[in-house]
Motif scaffolding. Structure first.
Motif, short mmCIF file in Angstrom:
data_model
loop_
_atom_site.label_atom_id
_atom_site.label_comp_id
_atom_site.label_asym_id
_atom_site.label_seq_id
_atom_site.Cartn_x
_atom_site.Cartn_y
_atom_site.Cartn_z
N PHE A 97 0.94 -1.14 -0.09
CA PHE A 97 0.00 -0.07 -0.06
C PHE A 97 0.83 1.29 -0.03
N VAL A 98 1.97 1.40 0.89
CA VAL A 98 2.93 2.59 1.08
C VAL A 98 3.53 2.68 -0.28
N ARG A 99 4.07 1.74 -0.85
CA ARG A 99 4.82 1.43 -2.16
C ARG A 99 3.97 2.19 -3.27
N TYR A 100 2.73 1.62 -3.40
CA TYR A 100 2.04 2.23 -4.55
C TYR A 100 1.30 3.58 -4.32
N ALA A 101 1.24 3.90 -3.25
CA ALA A 101 0.42 4.95 -3.07
C ALA A 101 1.74 6.14 -3.36
N GLY A 102 2.95 5.68 -2.73
CA GLY A 102 4.24 6.85 -3.15
C GLY A 102 4.43 6.67 -4.69
N GLU A 103 4.21 5.70 -5.47
CA GLU A 103 4.58 5.87 -6.73
C GLU A 103 3.43 6.26 -7.44
N ALA A 104 2.19 6.51 -6.92
CA ALA A 104 1.00 7.17 -7.61
C ALA A 104 1.51 8.59 -7.81
N VAL A 105 1.88 9.15 -6.39
CA VAL A 105 2.01 10.44 -6.35
C VAL A 105 2.99 10.97 -7.43
N ILE A 106 4.37 10.01 -7.57
CA ILE A 106 5.43 10.37 -8.46
C ILE A 106 4.87 10.25 -9.68
N ALA A 107 3.94 9.28 -10.16
CA ALA A 107 3.50 9.33 -11.59
C ALA A 107 2.65 10.45 -11.81
N ASP A 108 1.93 10.95 -10.88
CA ASP A 108 0.98 12.11 -11.01
C ASP A 108 1.84 13.43 -11.39
N ILE A 109 3.18 13.39 -10.72
CA ILE A 109 3.91 14.67 -10.64
C ILE A 109 4.63 14.51 -12.19
N LEU A 110 4.88 13.51 -12.47
CA LEU A 110 5.65 13.14 -13.84
C LEU A 110 4.95 12.94 -15.11
#
Length: 324
Positions: A97-110
């Motif tokens: 959950f923590v991994r994908y939540a963080g990656e979702a934020v980065i994916a949105d930024i980039l």
């Protein structure tokens, strides 16, 4: 039991993760939480700590019918309960959950699409690890990952093989170089006098997003996966719009034709030339950012090796390097 407020927060976070992976997400009736659909994939989500609800979810088969086409739904469980034994659903705990939540934020930024691994469960991974220890033989440690998922060509050349290919001794660094993989189509025609000039074209290619160099690439081999730990991801210096404009301009130049028409008037012969170009509005370019892995070996000099093809590069994949 997962409290109502906690479950609501988990549901909202799961929605953000799935939307970052380009799923169309909707809420569904209890006891389930969400449904997510993308390109023929249907996913049902349950956020719960209740063993009975989870057991029912695990053993129930779900399907979705869209335009008379029936799809079997995958099942995704988010739970804080560790003592579980699910067999038929993808299980996420705190780590996932923590991994994908963080990656979702980065994916949105980039402005990238988040890649999700929906093929294995937390419990099954743990079971494999336990099985390896039970026999007294230690299983080989898995390759350490970076937690960064990007669309890239797979690394087929390891560090030692890259150093051998480079022909020098030195320190090796794995770098992922951004490219715009593009597919272009051109249609339309022009008619001049009695000559018909078609502008049909269809093809693939790639542009280095740092130095603008064009190469040929087979986009079918791109994978969405984590890159190895310690690898460096280079930032693009060229925007996708700029790359697309360049592709269109070069295609127009390549398809432009000079037409010469011969005319006779009495005893005189005239030649008339006309330059015909395709209409820009009839050219379509679809571009996607992908990455090519490159081993950079620094010794007495700097040598770069394509980690996907094993090719020794004659020029750097980025704008150039300096040795101090």
């Amino acid at each position: 039991m997962m409290e109502h407020d906690m479950r609501e927060k988990a549901r909202n976070a799961m929605r953000l993760i799935l939307e970052a992976a380009r799923f169309e997400v909707d809420e569904v009736d209890e006891p389930l939480d969400l449904s997510a659909v993308r390109e023929g994939v249907c996913l049902l989500v349950l956020c719960s700590n209740e063993k009975e609800v989870i057991a029912q979810f695990d053993k129930t088969n779900y399907s979705l019918v869209v335009n008379d086409h029936e799809m079997t739904c995958k099942k995704l469980l988010f739970t804080l309960e560790k003592d579980l034994n699910t067999e038929n659903c993808v299980e996420w705990g705190v780590d996932e959950f923590v991994r994908y939540a963080g990656e979702a934020v980065i994916a949105d930024i980039l402005d990238r699409e988040l890649a999700l691994d929906l093929s294995a469960t937390r419990v099954k991974k743990a079971a494999v690890s336990a099985a390896g220890g039970a026999g007294g033989a230690q299983a080989p440690a898995p390759q350490e990952s970076s937690g960064i998922t990007i669309p890239h060509f797979p690394v087929k050349l390891n560090e030692q093989a890259a150093i051998r290919a480079a022909g020098i001794q030195g320190t090796a660094k794995l770098r992922f170089i951004p490219y715009f993989l593009f597919h272009y189509t051109s249609t339309g025609e022009q008619v001049y006098k009695d000559r018909r000039i078609p502008f049909d074209a269809d093809g693939w290619g790639a542009i280095n997003a740092i130095n603008g160099i064009k190469i040929e690439l087979d986009g079918k081999q791109v994978i969405e996966a984590e890159i190895p730990a310690g690898a460096e991801v280079s930032d693009p210096h060229i925007a996708k719009e700029e790359a697309s404009e360049r592709i269109v301009s070069e295609l127009i130049e390549r398809l432009t034709q000079k037409v010469r028409i011969k005319q006779e008037k009495g005893d005189a012969i005239f030649y008339e030339e006309k330059i015909l170009k395709p209409d820009k509005k009839n050219i379509k370019v679809d571009a996607k950012q992908v990455y090519i892995p490159v081993w950079q070996i620094r010794g007495k000099k700097i040598v770069e090796v394509n980690a996907f093809t094993g090719e020794l590069l004659s020029e750097p994949m980025d704008e150039g390097v300096e040795v101090f």
